[in-house]
Enzyme design. Structure first.
Site, short mmCIF file in Angstrom:
data_model
loop_
_atom_site.label_atom_id
_atom_site.label_comp_id
_atom_site.label_asym_id
_atom_site.label_seq_id
_atom_site.Cartn_x
_atom_site.Cartn_y
_atom_site.Cartn_z
NE ARG A 176 41.10 37.11 36.16
CZ ARG A 176 41.23 35.81 35.93
NH1 ARG A 176 41.60 35.40 34.74
NH2 ARG A 176 41.01 34.93 36.89
CD1 TRP A 177 31.93 39.37 34.26
CD2 TRP A 177 31.48 40.71 36.00
NE1 TRP A 177 30.63 39.82 34.13
CE2 TRP A 177 30.33 40.64 35.17
CE3 TRP A 177 31.43 41.51 37.15
CZ2 TRP A 177 29.16 41.32 35.47
CZ3 TRP A 177 30.25 42.19 37.44
CH2 TRP A 177 29.13 42.09 36.61
NE ARG A 194 41.76 37.98 46.90
CZ ARG A 194 41.15 37.63 45.79
NH1 ARG A 194 40.03 38.21 45.46
NH2 ARG A 194 41.63 36.68 45.02
NE ARG A 227 46.97 31.08 40.42
CZ ARG A 227 47.28 32.11 39.63
NH1 ARG A 227 48.33 32.04 38.86
NH2 ARG A 227 46.57 33.21 39.64
CG ASP A 260 40.32 32.99 39.65
OD1 ASP A 260 40.13 33.99 40.38
OD2 ASP A 260 41.41 32.77 39.08
CG LEU A 267 23.88 20.21 45.27
CD1 LEU A 267 24.59 19.55 44.11
CD2 LEU A 267 23.77 21.70 45.00
CG HIS A 300 33.81 39.35 45.31
ND1 HIS A 300 34.53 38.36 44.67
CD2 HIS A 300 34.74 40.19 45.84
CE1 HIS A 300 35.83 38.60 44.81
NE2 HIS A 300 35.97 39.71 45.51
CD GLU A 346 46.66 30.33 51.12
OE1 GLU A 346 45.60 29.90 50.60
OE2 GLU A 346 47.27 29.71 52.01
CB SER A 381 44.48 28.60 44.32
OG SER A 381 44.79 29.17 43.07
C1 FPP Z 1 38.05 34.79 43.12
O1 FPP Z 1 37.97 35.79 42.14
C2 FPP Z 1 36.83 34.79 43.91
C3 FPP Z 1 36.78 34.91 45.26
C4 FPP Z 1 37.95 35.06 46.13
C5 FPP Z 1 35.48 34.95 45.96
C6 FPP Z 1 34.50 33.99 45.40
C7 FPP Z 1 33.20 34.11 46.07
C8 FPP Z 1 32.03 34.01 45.45
C9 FPP Z 1 31.87 33.80 44.00
C10 FPP Z 1 30.75 34.09 46.20
C11 FPP Z 1 30.69 33.08 47.30
C12 FPP Z 1 29.40 33.10 47.95
C13 FPP Z 1 29.18 33.03 49.27
C14 FPP Z 1 27.79 32.97 49.73
C15 FPP Z 1 30.24 33.03 50.30
P1 FPP Z 1 39.09 36.92 42.12
O2 FPP Z 1 38.59 38.07 42.92
O3 FPP Z 1 40.41 36.37 42.55
O4 FPP Z 1 39.11 37.28 40.59
P2 FPP Z 1 40.37 37.76 39.72
O5 FPP Z 1 41.28 36.57 39.57
O6 FPP Z 1 39.73 38.16 38.44
O7 FPP Z 1 40.97 38.92 40.47
#
Ligand code: FPP
Length: 236
Positions: free
Chosen positions: A16-17, A63, A184, A12, A123, A29, A59, A186
């Site tokens: 925010r990043w 978005r 949480r 998560d 892995l 992402h 869910e 989620s």
């Molecule tokens: C949640 O952060 C992150 C996600 C919904 C996407 C996570 C996916 C990746 C890190 C890459 C996965 C890689 C592959 C190859 C499928 P958020 O957007 O909810 O962050 P926020 O809480 O700061 O808004």
């Protein structure tokens, strides 16, 4: 030492990043994909057997269309850049979740990676993709009920129910890590996390490093796991 075969991660904080760096959410992402590459290599080096990562939840369709279609393109970005490296590192790809709503081309990229890596013995990098735990449990319960009615199973037990979950072939989750500080679940692995240890860190996923993983593992190793029993060495 607690055994550590399976780590699950709620990655998560990408949004925010991105905001903190004045970038679009998609850039968060993208950075998250790079971090996943590094953590996969490092976890493999540490001898972890399985890493389950929450990449897209049932869910997350809520978005924006732009963000959803970007996330659907991430498997292509990830595997086209790193499949060679995953093979060199003996990493096997698996997926849990509902394949039905995922675009065909995204599923094909994932299926190709599963097929290419199927004989690897290092892995397991397991993507929870279009995954929702309640959906998994309801689907499992339905299939279990049908098989029971048809006489294909005759015992109603935790052991046989386990065979209906997406995670049936994976080891128990020992450690759940959530980045980005929220407390949480989620809708992630609700059944499987029954006795897992939870570590929540403030670090946002795009800033997650090998050192942060080391810290999480150290916290985990300092936990006394008793799986609902009692430590007989304690006096009361
Ligand atoms: C949640 O952060 C992150 C996600 C919904 C996407 C996570 C996916 C990746 C890190 C890459 C996965 C890689 C592959 C190859 C499928 P958020 O957007 O909810 O962050 P926020 O809480 O700061 O808004």
């Amino acid at each position: 030492m607690n055994t550590l075969n399976h780590i699950a991660i709620i990655m998560d904080g990408n949004g925010r990043w991105a905001k903190a760096n004045h970038l679009p959410r998609t850039a968060g992402h993208y950075k998250g994909v790079e971090v996943l590459r590094n953590i996969t290599k490092y976890a493999n080096k540490l001898g972890i057997k399985c890493l389950t990562v929450y990449a897209f939840s049932t869910e997350n369709w809520k978005r924006s269309m732009e963000e959803v279609s970007y996330i659907m393109s991430l498997p292509k970005i990830f595997f086209s850049s790193y499949i060679k490296e995953l093979m060199e590192n003996n990493v096997r790809i698996m997926i849990i979740g509902d394949r039905d709503r995922v675009p065909e081309e995204t599923m094909k990229v994932i299926d190709d990676a599963i097929e290419t890596t199927k004989n690897n013995t290092g892995l397991i990098l397991n993507f929870a993709f279009n995954y929702g735990s309640r959906d998994e449990i309801v689907k499992a319960a339905k299939a279990y009920a049908i098989d029971y009615k048809d006489g294909k199973v005759d015992d109603l037990s935790e052991e046989s129910f386990n065979n209906y979950l997406y995670t049936k072939d994976l080891p128990e989750v020992d450690l759940l890590i959530r980045t980005g500080s929220q407390m949480r679940l989620s809708n992630f692995l609700l059944y499987q996390l029954a006795y897992s240890e939870f570590v929540v860190v403030d670090t946002l996923w795009p800033d997650f490093t090998n050192e942060v993983l080391d810290e999480c593992i150290e916290i985990y190793q300092n936990r006394k796991r008793n799986f609902g029993g009692r430590d007989e060495t304690e006096s009361n």
